[in-house]
Design a protein around this motif. Structure first.
Motif, mmCIF file in Angstrom:
data_model
loop_
_atom_site.group_PDB
_atom_site.id
_atom_site.type_symbol
_atom_site.label_atom_id
_atom_site.label_comp_id
_atom_site.label_asym_id
_atom_site.label_seq_id
_atom_site.Cartn_x
_atom_site.Cartn_y
_atom_site.Cartn_z
ATOM 1 N N VAL A 134 28.693 44.696 59.860
ATOM 2 C CA VAL A 134 27.095 44.649 58.662
ATOM 3 C C VAL A 134 27.095 43.253 57.964
ATOM 4 O O VAL A 134 25.184 42.485 58.347
ATOM 5 C CB VAL A 134 26.830 45.759 57.332
ATOM 6 N N VAL A 135 27.583 42.264 56.936
ATOM 7 C CA VAL A 135 27.508 41.268 56.884
ATOM 8 C C VAL A 135 27.634 39.898 58.206
ATOM 9 O O VAL A 135 26.420 39.273 57.980
ATOM 10 C CB VAL A 135 28.799 40.763 56.164
ATOM 11 N N LYS A 136 28.140 40.284 59.268
ATOM 12 C CA LYS A 136 27.901 39.207 60.609
ATOM 13 C C LYS A 136 27.152 39.565 61.771
ATOM 14 O O LYS A 136 26.553 38.723 62.135
ATOM 15 C CB LYS A 136 29.201 40.039 60.839
ATOM 16 N N ALA A 137 26.227 40.765 61.368
ATOM 17 C CA ALA A 137 25.133 41.168 62.227
ATOM 18 C C ALA A 137 23.819 40.594 62.242
ATOM 19 O O ALA A 137 23.648 39.673 62.940
ATOM 20 C CB ALA A 137 24.753 42.420 62.577
ATOM 21 N N PRO A 138 23.561 40.068 60.726
ATOM 22 C CA PRO A 138 22.306 39.350 61.026
ATOM 23 C C PRO A 138 22.376 37.653 60.842
ATOM 24 O O PRO A 138 21.508 37.137 61.722
ATOM 25 C CB PRO A 138 21.813 39.014 59.224
ATOM 26 N N PHE A 139 23.629 37.100 61.280
ATOM 27 C CA PHE A 139 24.354 35.840 61.173
ATOM 28 C C PHE A 139 23.758 35.711 62.724
ATOM 29 O O PHE A 139 23.851 34.418 64.154
ATOM 30 C CB PHE A 139 25.175 35.235 60.856
ATOM 31 N N GLN A 140 24.866 36.894 63.605
ATOM 32 C CA GLN A 140 25.142 37.350 65.558
ATOM 33 C C GLN A 140 23.879 36.537 65.671
ATOM 34 O O GLN A 140 23.548 36.094 66.415
ATOM 35 C CB GLN A 140 25.658 38.181 65.487
ATOM 36 N N LEU A 141 22.788 37.342 64.556
ATOM 37 C CA LEU A 141 20.876 37.368 65.615
ATOM 38 C C LEU A 141 20.871 35.892 65.829
ATOM 39 O O LEU A 141 19.993 35.641 66.433
ATOM 40 C CB LEU A 141 20.733 39.072 64.777
ATOM 41 N N VAL A 142 20.229 35.612 64.407
ATOM 42 C CA VAL A 142 20.132 34.378 64.487
ATOM 43 C C VAL A 142 20.758 33.441 65.336
ATOM 44 O O VAL A 142 20.075 32.332 65.249
ATOM 45 C CB VAL A 142 20.003 33.880 63.002
ATOM 46 N N GLY A 143 22.030 33.875 65.345
ATOM 47 C CA GLY A 143 22.595 32.540 66.361
ATOM 48 C C GLY A 143 21.605 32.419 67.342
ATOM 49 O O GLY A 143 21.998 31.759 68.550
#
Length: 87
Positions: A33-42
């Motif tokens: 859940v924490v990694k998902a936003p960073f992966q989307l932004v990347g």
């Protein structure tokens, strides 16, 4: 009081084993859940920016197009001069 399907001592012995599984599952879900936003932004940044290779290819293409345009103009100018010299 309703009777439990497992005796209390057995439940107490199995509790530490189950808690590791639960903690591992909860931790894994939390990390996802924490990694998902960073992966989307990347992914969005990768999609909207130009890499160095892409910029180099575009620069080479523009340079080639400019050279082709210059050669075409020179050929047209030479053809026009040849046409005028025949008259």
């Amino acid at each position: 009081m309703p009777k439990s399907p497992l005796p209390l001592p057995l439940i107490l012995l199995l509790a530490p084993l189950l808690s590791g599984c639960v903690v591992g599952a909860v931790t894994g879900a939390t990390v996802a859940v924490v990694k998902a936003p960073f992966q989307l932004v990347g992914a969005a940044i990768d999609a909207t920016t130009t890499s160095r290779d892409e910029a180099d290819r575009a620069r080479a293409l523009r340079k080639q197009e400019a050279a082709d345009k210059k050669a075409r103009k020179q050929a047209e100018k030479a053809a026009k001069a040849a046409e005028q010299s025949r008259r």
